[in-house]
Design a protein around this motif. Structure first.
Motif, mmCIF file in Angstrom:
data_model
loop_
_atom_site.group_PDB
_atom_site.id
_atom_site.type_symbol
_atom_site.label_atom_id
_atom_site.label_comp_id
_atom_site.label_asym_id
_atom_site.label_seq_id
_atom_site.Cartn_x
_atom_site.Cartn_y
_atom_site.Cartn_z
ATOM 1 N N UNK A 82 -7.592 12.928 -4.559
ATOM 2 C CA UNK A 82 -6.329 13.386 -5.131
ATOM 3 C C UNK A 82 -5.892 12.572 -6.330
ATOM 4 N N UNK A 83 -4.902 13.090 -7.018
ATOM 5 C CA UNK A 83 -4.433 12.414 -8.234
ATOM 6 C C UNK A 83 -3.645 11.150 -7.913
ATOM 7 N N UNK A 84 -2.931 11.126 -6.788
ATOM 8 C CA UNK A 84 -2.241 9.907 -6.371
ATOM 9 C C UNK A 84 -3.232 9.114 -5.531
ATOM 10 N N UNK A 85 -3.544 7.922 -5.980
ATOM 11 C CA UNK A 85 -4.594 7.150 -5.333
ATOM 12 C C UNK A 85 -4.076 6.344 -4.153
ATOM 13 N N UNK A 86 -4.803 6.458 -3.045
ATOM 14 C CA UNK A 86 -4.562 5.645 -1.864
ATOM 15 C C UNK A 86 -5.884 4.969 -1.526
ATOM 16 N N UNK A 87 -5.822 3.750 -1.036
ATOM 17 C CA UNK A 87 -7.061 3.048 -0.713
ATOM 18 C C UNK A 87 -7.741 3.723 0.473
ATOM 19 N N UNK A 88 -9.059 3.779 0.468
ATOM 20 C CA UNK A 88 -9.788 4.412 1.574
ATOM 21 C C UNK A 88 -9.461 3.787 2.929
ATOM 22 N N UNK A 89 -9.365 2.455 2.996
ATOM 23 C CA UNK A 89 -9.038 1.805 4.265
ATOM 24 C C UNK A 89 -7.673 2.239 4.780
ATOM 25 N N UNK A 102 -6.755 3.415 17.170
ATOM 26 C CA UNK A 102 -6.694 2.282 16.254
ATOM 27 C C UNK A 102 -7.797 1.291 16.599
ATOM 28 N N UNK A 103 -8.262 0.624 15.590
ATOM 29 C CA UNK A 103 -9.279 -0.402 15.746
ATOM 30 C C UNK A 103 -8.604 -1.741 15.475
ATOM 31 N N UNK A 104 -8.433 -2.563 16.519
ATOM 32 C CA UNK A 104 -7.740 -3.847 16.302
ATOM 33 C C UNK A 104 -8.486 -4.775 15.353
ATOM 34 N N UNK A 105 -9.774 -4.545 15.163
ATOM 35 C CA UNK A 105 -10.557 -5.393 14.256
ATOM 36 C C UNK A 105 -10.587 -4.880 12.823
ATOM 37 N N UNK A 106 -10.034 -3.696 12.591
ATOM 38 C CA UNK A 106 -10.042 -3.126 11.236
ATOM 39 C C UNK A 106 -9.100 -3.928 10.340
ATOM 40 N N UNK A 107 -9.432 -4.004 9.065
ATOM 41 C CA UNK A 107 -8.529 -4.712 8.150
ATOM 42 C C UNK A 107 -7.173 -4.009 8.096
ATOM 43 N N UNK A 108 -6.135 -4.791 8.014
ATOM 44 C CA UNK A 108 -4.777 -4.250 7.989
ATOM 45 C C UNK A 108 -4.353 -3.956 6.556
ATOM 46 N N UNK A 109 -3.860 -2.744 6.358
ATOM 47 C CA UNK A 109 -3.339 -2.367 5.037
ATOM 48 C C UNK A 109 -1.946 -2.975 4.874
ATOM 49 N N UNK A 110 -1.633 -3.354 3.669
ATOM 50 C CA UNK A 110 -0.279 -3.815 3.376
ATOM 51 C C UNK A 110 0.672 -2.633 3.543
ATOM 52 N N UNK A 111 1.941 -2.877 3.889
ATOM 53 C CA UNK A 111 2.883 -1.766 4.091
ATOM 54 C C UNK A 111 2.904 -0.776 2.935
ATOM 55 N N UNK A 112 2.889 -1.258 1.697
ATOM 56 C CA UNK A 112 2.923 -0.341 0.552
ATOM 57 C C UNK A 112 1.674 0.546 0.518
ATOM 58 N N UNK A 113 0.512 -0.036 0.826
ATOM 59 C CA UNK A 113 -0.727 0.751 0.860
ATOM 60 C C UNK A 113 -0.685 1.790 1.979
ATOM 61 N N UNK A 114 -0.228 1.362 3.147
ATOM 62 C CA UNK A 114 -0.183 2.259 4.300
ATOM 63 C C UNK A 114 0.797 3.408 4.058
ATOM 64 N N UNK A 115 1.965 3.091 3.543
ATOM 65 C CA UNK A 115 2.965 4.140 3.292
ATOM 66 C C UNK A 115 2.518 5.077 2.171
ATOM 67 N N UNK A 116 1.869 4.536 1.158
ATOM 68 C CA UNK A 116 1.311 5.391 0.102
ATOM 69 C C UNK A 116 0.305 6.356 0.696
ATOM 70 N N UNK A 117 -0.617 5.840 1.499
ATOM 71 C CA UNK A 117 -1.625 6.695 2.124
ATOM 72 C C UNK A 117 -0.968 7.732 3.033
ATOM 73 N N UNK A 118 0.059 7.331 3.754
ATOM 74 C CA UNK A 118 0.755 8.272 4.638
ATOM 75 C C UNK A 118 1.374 9.432 3.874
ATOM 76 N N UNK A 119 2.000 9.126 2.766
ATOM 77 C CA UNK A 119 2.605 10.186 1.953
ATOM 78 C C UNK A 119 1.523 11.075 1.345
ATOM 79 N N UNK A 120 0.418 10.480 0.907
ATOM 80 C CA UNK A 120 -0.689 11.264 0.345
ATOM 81 C C UNK A 120 -1.230 12.233 1.399
ATOM 82 N N UNK A 121 -1.437 11.751 2.613
ATOM 83 C CA UNK A 121 -1.943 12.615 3.688
ATOM 84 C C UNK A 121 -0.922 13.703 4.017
ATOM 85 N N UNK A 122 0.340 13.326 4.136
ATOM 86 C CA UNK A 122 1.365 14.333 4.434
ATOM 87 C C UNK A 122 1.449 15.389 3.337
#
Length: 153
Positions: A82-89, A102-122
Motif C-alpha cells: 500500500x501507499x501508506x507504509x507499515x513495517x512488515x513486523x 501472539x509469539x512472545x519471542x517476536x520482536x516488539x513493534x514500537x507503539x507508533x509502528x503498531x498503530x500505523x500498521x493497525x490503521x493500514x490493515x483496518x
C-alpha cells in the motif's frame, strides 16, 4: 457525533481512529501522520483493543466460512504494498494479535509502528468490505463497554 455517555477517552479513540482511517483511505500522508500521532498520545492498550475488535469483525464478515492462512497472507500482501507504509513486523504483529495468536519471542513493534500498521490493515479491510468505519468503531467500543459492565459470577 459519538455517544455522550462514552468516557472521554473512548470518544477520543473513536475520533482519532476515524480521522486516521479517513487519511489512510485518502492517501493523505501528512494527515495520516498527524492522526497516528494523536492515537499514540492515547492509552495504547485501549486503542489496540478497539482496533482489534474492529479487525476481528471485518475479518469474520469477509470470511464467513472461516479464515485461512491464505486469507491473512492476502491482507498482509495488500497492506505491505500500500501507499501508506507499515513495517512488515508490525503488520504481522497486528494481524496475529487481532486473531489472538501472539509469539512472545517476536520482536516488539514500537507503539507508533503498531498503530500505523493497525490503521493500514483496518483501511484495507474496510475498503475490501466497501464500508465506512463508524459502525465498526461504535460496535468495538460498545463491546468493550458491555464487557466492563457485566458482573462476574
Amino acid at each position: 457525533m459519538w455517544p455522550t455517555h462514552w468516557p472521554t477517552i473512548a470518544r477520543e479513540i473513536a475520533h482519532a481512529t476515524e480521522t486516521a482511517l479517513s487519511a489512510a483511505r485518502a492517501d493523505d500522508e501528512p494527515a495520516f501522520a498527524d492522526a497516528v500521532s494523536a492515537l499514540v498520545e492515547l492509552p495504547y492498550e485501549q486503542v489496540t483493543v478497539v482496533h482489534s475488535g474492529m479487525m476481528r469483525e471485518l475479518l469474520e464478515e469477509l470470511h464467513p466460512d472461516g479464515l485461512a492462512g491464505e486469507d491473512v497472507q492476502a491482507v498482509f500482501e495488500r497492506c505491505a504494498r500500500g501507499s501508506v507504509q507499515a513495517t512488515p513486523d508490525a503488520l504481522v504483529a497486528v494481524l496475529t494479535g487481532a486473531l489472538g495468536v501472539t509469539d512472545p519471542d517476536a520482536p516488539k513493534a514500537r507503539p507508533e509502528q503498531y498503530l500505523t500498521a493497525g490503521i493500514v490493515v483496518l483501511a484495507d479491510l474496510l475498503a475490501t468490505r466497501k464500508v465506512e468505519p463508524r459502525q465498526y468503531i461504535r460496535r468495538a467500543v460498545g463491546e468493550i463497554e458491555r464487557e466492563q459492565t457485566v458482573e462476574m459470577p
